[in-house]
Each structure stands twice: as structure tokens, then as C-alpha cells.
Design a protein around this motif. Structure first.
Motif, PDB file in Angstrom:
ATOM      1  N   ASN A  34     -49.089   3.539  41.294  1.00 36.35           N
ATOM      2  CA  ASN A  34     -49.037   2.885  42.605  1.00 36.35           C
ATOM      3  C   ASN A  34     -48.477   1.465  42.641  1.00 36.35           C
ATOM      4  O   ASN A  34     -48.205   0.955  43.715  1.00 36.35           O
ATOM      5  N   SER A  35     -48.388   0.816  41.492  1.00 40.38           N
ATOM      6  CA  SER A  35     -47.974  -0.595  41.524  1.00 40.38           C
ATOM      7  C   SER A  35     -47.372  -0.997  40.181  1.00 40.38           C
ATOM      8  O   SER A  35     -47.452  -0.235  39.202  1.00 40.38           O
ATOM      9  N   GLY A  36     -46.856  -2.210  40.147  1.00 43.30           N
ATOM     10  CA  GLY A  36     -46.263  -2.717  38.911  1.00 43.30           C
ATOM     11  C   GLY A  36     -47.304  -2.949  37.829  1.00 43.30           C
ATOM     12  O   GLY A  36     -47.071  -2.651  36.660  1.00 43.30           O
ATOM     13  N   ALA A  37     -48.447  -3.493  38.228  1.00 43.48           N
ATOM     14  CA  ALA A  37     -49.505  -3.753  37.246  1.00 43.48           C
ATOM     15  C   ALA A  37     -49.947  -2.441  36.606  1.00 43.48           C
ATOM     16  O   ALA A  37     -50.108  -2.349  35.383  1.00 43.48           O
ATOM     17  N   GLU A  38     -50.118  -1.444  37.435  1.00 45.88           N
ATOM     18  CA  GLU A  38     -50.535  -0.127  36.921  1.00 45.88           C
ATOM     19  C   GLU A  38     -49.466   0.480  36.016  1.00 45.88           C
ATOM     20  O   GLU A  38     -49.787   1.142  35.030  1.00 45.88           O
ATOM     21  N   ILE A  57     -39.890  -2.393  28.386  1.00 48.06           N
ATOM     22  CA  ILE A  57     -39.157  -3.333  29.244  1.00 48.06           C
ATOM     23  C   ILE A  57     -39.701  -3.220  30.656  1.00 48.06           C
ATOM     24  O   ILE A  57     -39.783  -2.128  31.239  1.00 48.06           O
ATOM     25  N   ASP A  58     -40.137  -4.371  31.178  1.00 48.15           N
ATOM     26  CA  ASP A  58     -40.717  -4.430  32.518  1.00 48.15           C
ATOM     27  C   ASP A  58     -39.578  -4.659  33.513  1.00 48.15           C
ATOM     28  O   ASP A  58     -39.007  -5.747  33.579  1.00 48.15           O
ATOM     29  N   GLU A  59     -39.261  -3.602  34.262  1.00 55.84           N
ATOM     30  CA  GLU A  59     -38.187  -3.678  35.269  1.00 55.84           C
ATOM     31  C   GLU A  59     -38.784  -3.658  36.677  1.00 55.84           C
ATOM     32  O   GLU A  59     -38.106  -3.288  37.639  1.00 55.84           O
ATOM     33  N   VAL A  60     -40.061  -4.052  36.777  1.00 50.71           N
ATOM     34  CA  VAL A  60     -40.742  -3.980  38.078  1.00 50.71           C
ATOM     35  C   VAL A  60     -39.985  -4.783  39.140  1.00 50.71           C
ATOM     36  O   VAL A  60     -39.809  -4.323  40.262  1.00 50.71           O
ATOM     37  N   GLN A  61     -39.534  -5.971  38.753  1.00 53.72           N
ATOM     38  CA  GLN A  61     -38.838  -6.808  39.728  1.00 53.72           C
ATOM     39  C   GLN A  61     -37.315  -6.679  39.638  1.00 53.72           C
ATOM     40  O   GLN A  61     -36.613  -6.741  40.638  1.00 53.72           O
ATOM     41  N   SER A  62     -36.824  -6.463  38.436  1.00 59.35           N
ATOM     42  CA  SER A  62     -35.374  -6.508  38.228  1.00 59.35           C
ATOM     43  C   SER A  62     -34.705  -5.137  38.345  1.00 59.35           C
ATOM     44  O   SER A  62     -33.481  -5.053  38.352  1.00 59.35           O
ATOM     45  N   ALA A  69     -43.990 -15.056  31.030  1.00 62.80           N
ATOM     46  CA  ALA A  69     -43.948 -13.654  31.495  1.00 62.80           C
ATOM     47  C   ALA A  69     -44.948 -13.407  32.624  1.00 62.80           C
ATOM     48  O   ALA A  69     -45.941 -14.126  32.754  1.00 62.80           O
ATOM     49  N   PHE A  70     -44.673 -12.406  33.409  1.00 63.77           N
ATOM     50  CA  PHE A  70     -45.641 -11.929  34.406  1.00 63.77           C
ATOM     51  C   PHE A  70     -45.552 -10.410  34.442  1.00 63.77           C
ATOM     52  O   PHE A  70     -44.489  -9.848  34.674  1.00 63.77           O
ATOM     53  N   HIS A  71     -46.700  -9.763  34.196  1.00 64.16           N
ATOM     54  CA  HIS A  71     -46.696  -8.302  34.173  1.00 64.16           C
ATOM     55  C   HIS A  71     -47.755  -7.697  35.080  1.00 64.16           C
ATOM     56  O   HIS A  71     -48.069  -6.521  34.945  1.00 64.16           O
ATOM     57  N   GLY A  72     -48.329  -8.499  35.989  1.00 60.74           N
ATOM     58  CA  GLY A  72     -49.305  -7.935  36.921  1.00 60.74           C
ATOM     59  C   GLY A  72     -50.679  -8.516  36.721  1.00 60.74           C
ATOM     60  O   GLY A  72     -50.886  -9.374  35.862  1.00 60.74           O
ATOM     61  N   ARG A  73     -51.615  -8.050  37.510  1.00 61.07           N
ATOM     62  CA  ARG A  73     -52.920  -8.711  37.561  1.00 61.07           C
ATOM     63  C   ARG A  73     -54.053  -7.880  36.959  1.00 61.07           C
ATOM     64  O   ARG A  73     -55.158  -7.888  37.457  1.00 61.07           O
ATOM     65  N   ILE A  84     -41.468  -7.047  27.606  1.00 71.46           N
ATOM     66  CA  ILE A  84     -40.548  -8.116  28.027  1.00 71.46           C
ATOM     67  C   ILE A  84     -39.883  -7.764  29.348  1.00 71.46           C
ATOM     68  O   ILE A  84     -39.554  -6.604  29.606  1.00 71.46           O
ATOM     69  N   GLU A  85     -39.738  -8.772  30.201  1.00 69.15           N
ATOM     70  CA  GLU A  85     -38.954  -8.579  31.433  1.00 69.15           C
ATOM     71  C   GLU A  85     -37.490  -8.828  31.086  1.00 69.15           C
ATOM     72  O   GLU A  85     -37.189  -9.825  30.412  1.00 69.15           O
ATOM     73  N   SER A  86     -36.592  -7.984  31.570  1.00 71.78           N
ATOM     74  CA  SER A  86     -35.192  -8.250  31.227  1.00 71.78           C
ATOM     75  C   SER A  86     -34.676  -9.449  32.014  1.00 71.78           C
ATOM     76  O   SER A  86     -33.672 -10.060  31.613  1.00 71.78           O
ATOM     77  N   ALA A 122     -41.489  -0.524  39.833  1.00 67.76           N
ATOM     78  CA  ALA A 122     -42.294  -0.559  41.082  1.00 67.76           C
ATOM     79  C   ALA A 122     -41.438  -1.285  42.135  1.00 67.76           C
ATOM     80  O   ALA A 122     -40.245  -1.019  42.249  1.00 67.76           O
ATOM     81  N   LYS A 123     -42.050  -2.178  42.878  1.00 61.94           N
ATOM     82  CA  LYS A 123     -41.389  -3.039  43.873  1.00 61.94           C
ATOM     83  C   LYS A 123     -40.261  -2.365  44.682  1.00 61.94           C
ATOM     84  O   LYS A 123     -40.538  -1.607  45.581  1.00 61.94           O
ATOM     85  N   GLY A 124     -39.001  -2.638  44.325  1.00 64.88           N
ATOM     86  CA  GLY A 124     -37.862  -2.136  45.096  1.00 64.88           C
ATOM     87  C   GLY A 124     -37.798  -0.620  45.153  1.00 64.88           C
ATOM     88  O   GLY A 124     -37.106  -0.039  45.997  1.00 64.88           O
TER      89      GLY A 124
HETATM   90  N1  PLP Z   1     -44.163  -6.992  36.534  1.00 66.15           N
HETATM   91  C1  PLP Z   1     -43.349  -7.889  37.095  1.00 66.15           C
HETATM   92  C2  PLP Z   1     -42.097  -8.278  36.367  1.00 66.15           C
HETATM   93  C3  PLP Z   1     -43.621  -8.433  38.348  1.00 66.15           C
HETATM   94  O1  PLP Z   1     -42.790  -9.324  38.894  1.00 66.15           O
HETATM   95  C4  PLP Z   1     -44.799  -8.020  39.013  1.00 66.15           C
HETATM   96  C5  PLP Z   1     -45.141  -8.578  40.326  1.00 66.15           C
HETATM   97  O2  PLP Z   1     -44.669  -9.608  40.751  1.00 66.15           O
HETATM   98  C6  PLP Z   1     -45.632  -7.085  38.396  1.00 66.15           C
HETATM   99  C7  PLP Z   1     -45.286  -6.595  37.159  1.00 66.15           C
HETATM  100  C8  PLP Z   1     -46.883  -6.619  39.062  1.00 66.15           C
HETATM  101  O3  PLP Z   1     -46.556  -5.769  40.103  1.00 66.15           O
HETATM  102  P1  PLP Z   1     -47.635  -5.429  41.237  1.00 66.15           P
HETATM  103  O4  PLP Z   1     -47.852  -6.688  42.015  1.00 66.15           O
HETATM  104  O5  PLP Z   1     -47.018  -4.311  42.011  1.00 66.15           O
HETATM  105  O6  PLP Z   1     -48.868  -4.998  40.538  1.00 66.15           O
END
Ligand code: PLP
Length: 375
Positions: free
Chosen positions: A94-98, A207-212, A122-126, A174-176, A236-238
Motif C-alpha cells: 500500500n505504500s513506500g514504507a511498506e 534500490i528504493d525507487e519510491v520517489q524516483s 536517506a529516507f525510506h519511510g516511517r 539506496i535511493e537512486s 509507490a508514489k507516482g
Molecule cells: N522511500 C522514499 C525514497 C520516499 O521518498 C518515501 C516517501 O517520501 C518513502 C520511501 C515512504 O513512502 P510512503 O510515505 O508511501 O510510506
């Protein structure tokens, strides 16, 4: 009841979205160069997107996809084809964190290890990985017992190598392109070397492509600019253009087994319809190619503005590093010019994450606003 006050909110009440614009309760129209935390990929209220979701709502709506054969297969096929990962497998959530939590779980399942390398900024969710994003020393949890997160400097290959050679590290995540961290990028060479050492040491590369991802960088995934292939990709996201949907792309080397992962809502029928609509629009309108072209043009024009130290990013994922904090500038852009922009954890960096549907008019509008404020 009041809202738990964790967000500094602007005094604007968005009530409607139209293409690249958001309209507030007073009827003011705003150019959306932030897309509600980078989720608006194909624009607000795109007719095909709305139609696809509406039609699905009249069929079986949200119904869970973990019951029988479902739209998930159609989504996996289309996503595989458009991203170049046809042979891979897809798990939806359901989300990027998940998505990152599930990727981590799969990595650990693959090699039985519990250490993780992540990067400064880095940011990978909450969830478990949120520990990376907080500087609050009171927050210690949740990180599972036995698990350890090693923070490395971005692009410091010796630091990463030293840890990986112990052969105790489960995964590198890693986020690209770092989003929240202020549009900072691993170099292509760094990513290649990390891939190589991961392969040699049995470490999973996530590789975390949630945002990119989903075309924002001008390629389907931002890591495709460097030519590496990870073991797991989080998305996730887009992907849902605002509809909550996330997923993990899993390399064929990692074999599924029943009960390994699971979710009630993840990738429900409506989420799949939303994501399919996004893919169909990206393809039909060649939005990924446009993101690449327009992004380059915008970056080129931004870099010579007064007070700009550096313009970073790829495609329509752009960070502008200024010589001083950007909070006041962002307020002026919002209240005086009616343009939404994004902040980052670096107080001197503005993030631009517009819908991939913007065109020359929108680029001219934001450049005019920047010029007026910075000259
Ligand atoms: N990974 C990256 C690179 C993000 O930018 C974000 C949110 O900003 C997340 C993970 C977490 O996504 P979500 O807020 O959908 O849990």
C-alpha cells in the motif's frame, strides 16, 4: 477530535485538481510543482485515470486481490514490459514504507543475514527504516532485535566495501536519487561498484525507487541511467498518481513461497486499476521521454539564476540548492505566485516534482516566478 499535529501545514485548502493545477476553496488556482509529495505523475484528474477507476468501482471495487485471479496479473505484465523487468516478479502493498519493509524482509529471507547498509541523507519511510530519517535520540524503535543499520556516506565506496567484505551484511538499500535528502545522487560508478561487491559477497541490493520511479527521472527507473540491476526494487508514489499503492519488484533469483509475504489491502482491484491507468497514460503520451527533455531544459535555465549554488537531479526530479534557507522563498512562490514547491531535509534545497504532464507554459511560469523573486 483534533489532528495529531505532526505536519507544518500551509494556509491553503486544496479542493480540486485539474491537470497541472490545484484549486483551493477560495477559487485560487495553483501550479503544482510538488505533486503532493511526488505522487502526481500523470496530472490531476486525467480523464483516462478517472474513467479507469470509475469503471473499476462499478465492478468489484476495492476487493482484495489475494483471493483469486485478479487484475494484479495484468498490472505485473504491463509493468514488466514498460520497465524492462519482464522476467521479475511483483508483490503489491500500500505504500513506500511498506514496500521497503517487504523488500528488507525478502533480502533477509534470501541470505539469512540481519545487518543493513543505508546512507546518510536517506529516507525510506516511517517504519523500521525510519530510524534513518530521525535525529531524535529518544526514538530507538522499531528496529528488530539483532538487526543493525550501518550508515555509510554516499559515494564512499571504501566505507561500503569494508562492511560488505565481512559477508555479514544482508542488504544495501539506496535511493537512486535521494528525494527527502535534497536530490543527492550516488554516482553511476558508485552504484556499479556497489552492485559488483554485493554480488561477490552475497549481499542483496535494494534500490528504493519510491520517489524516483515510474518515469520521473526520464527513464522508467532512475537506476537505469547507470545500467545496474538490483535484486529488489521498491515502488509507490507516482505508481498510483495519488491512489495508495506500492510494491516490490523481486529478482527471479528469489523464490516465492506461500505465507512469506501477505497483505489485505495491498494491490486491491482499485489500486491496480489506478496503476494500470498511470502506465497506459505514460505510454500513450510518451511522458517519460518528455520528462527527460523538459527536465534538462528546466535545469539548464535554473542554474544561472542569482543565489543558485547547484541544480541537481534527473528528468523532472530536480533539486535547487540555494545560498540560504529556502523557507521564505517557498512561501513567496506559494502565496504570491501560486506555485507549490517542495522542501527537503537540507534547508537550502527546494525540490521540484511536477506532474510529468507539464509543458513549456508551466516551465515558463515557474522560471518567471523564480526570476522575479531572485533578481
Ligand atoms: N522511500 C522514499 C525514497 C520516499 O521518498 C518515501 C516517501 O517520501 C518513502 C520511501 C515512504 O513512502 P510512503 O510515505 O508511501 O510510506
Amino acid at each position: 477530535m483534533k489532528l495529531f499535529d505532526v505536519y507544518p501545514l500551509f494556509d491553503v485548502e486544496p479542493v480540486k485538481g485539474e491537470g497541472n493545477y490545484v484549486i483551493d476553496a477560495k477559487g485560487n488556482k495553483y501550479l503544482d510543482f510538488y505533486g503532493g509529495h511526488a505522487v502526481i505523475s500523470v496530472g490531476h484528474g486525467h480523464p483516462h485515470y478517472v474513467k479507469r477507476i470509475e469503471e473499476q468501482l462499478h465492478k468489484i471495487g476495492f476487493y482484495s486481490n489475494s483471493v483469486g485471479i485478479s487484475l494484479q496479473r495484468e498490472l505485473a505484465d504491463k509493468l514488466g514490459m514498460m520497465s524492462g523487468y519482464e522476467e521479475w516478479n511483483l508483490f503489491l502493498c500500500n505504500s513506500g514504507a511498506e514496500a521497503n519493509e517487504n523488500a528488507l524482509k525478502l533480502a533477509s529471507y534470501a541470505n539469512g543475514r540481519s545487518k543493513l547498509i543505508a546512507f546518510e541523507g536517506a529516507f525510506h519511510g516511517r517504519t523500521s527504516l525510519a530510524v534513518l530519517a530521525t535525529d531524535n535520540p529518544r526514538i530507538k524503535f522499531p528496529v528488530n532485535e539483532g538487526a543493525e543499520i550501518i550508515r555509510c556516506r554516499l559515494n564512499d565506496i571504501e566505507m561500503v566495501k569494508k562492511e560488505l567484505l565481512t559477508e555479514e551484511v544482508c542488504a544495501v538499500i539506496i535511493e537512486s536519487i535521494q528525494g527527502v535528502g535534497g536530490i543527492k545522487m550516488p554516482s553511476d560508478q558508485f552504484l556499479k561498484e556497489v552492485r559488483d561487491i554485493c554480488t561477490r559477497t552475497g549481499t542483496m541490493l535494494i534500490i528504493d525507487e519510491v520517489q524516483s520511479g515510474f518515469g520521473r527521472s526520464g527513464k522508467f527507473f532512475a537506476h537505469q541511467h547507470s545500467g545496474v540491476k538490483p535484486d529488489l526494487i521498491s515502488i509507490a508514489k507516482g505508481m498510483g498518481n495519488g491512489f495508495p499503492v506500492g510494491g516490490v519488484l523481486v529478482s527471479p533469483e528469489i523464490k516465492a513461497e506461500y505465507g512469506l509475504l501477505g497483505t489485505t489491502f495491498g494491490g486491491n482491484h482499485l489500486a491496480c486499476a489506478a496503476s494500470l491507468a498511470v502506465l497506459e497514460i505514460l505510454e500513450k503520451d510518451d511522458l517519460i521521454g518528455r520528462a527527460s527533455e523538459l527536465g534538462e531544459e528546466l535545469k539548464e535555465q535554473l542554474k544561472d539564476l542569482p543565489g543558485v549554488i547547484e541544480v541537481r537531479g534527473r528528468g523532472l526530479m530536480i533539486g535547487i540548492e540555494m545560498s540560504k534557507p529556502v523557507a521564505e522563498l517557498r512561501k513567496k512562490l506559494l502565496y504570491d505566485h501560486h506555485i507549490f514547491t517542495g522542501s527537503s531535509s537540507d534547508k537550502n534545497v527546494i525540490r521540484l516534482l511536477p506532474p510529468l504532464t507539464i509543458g513549456p507554459d508551466e516551465i515558463a511560469m515557474i522560471l518567471k516566478a523564480f526570476k522575479e523573486e531572485l533578481s
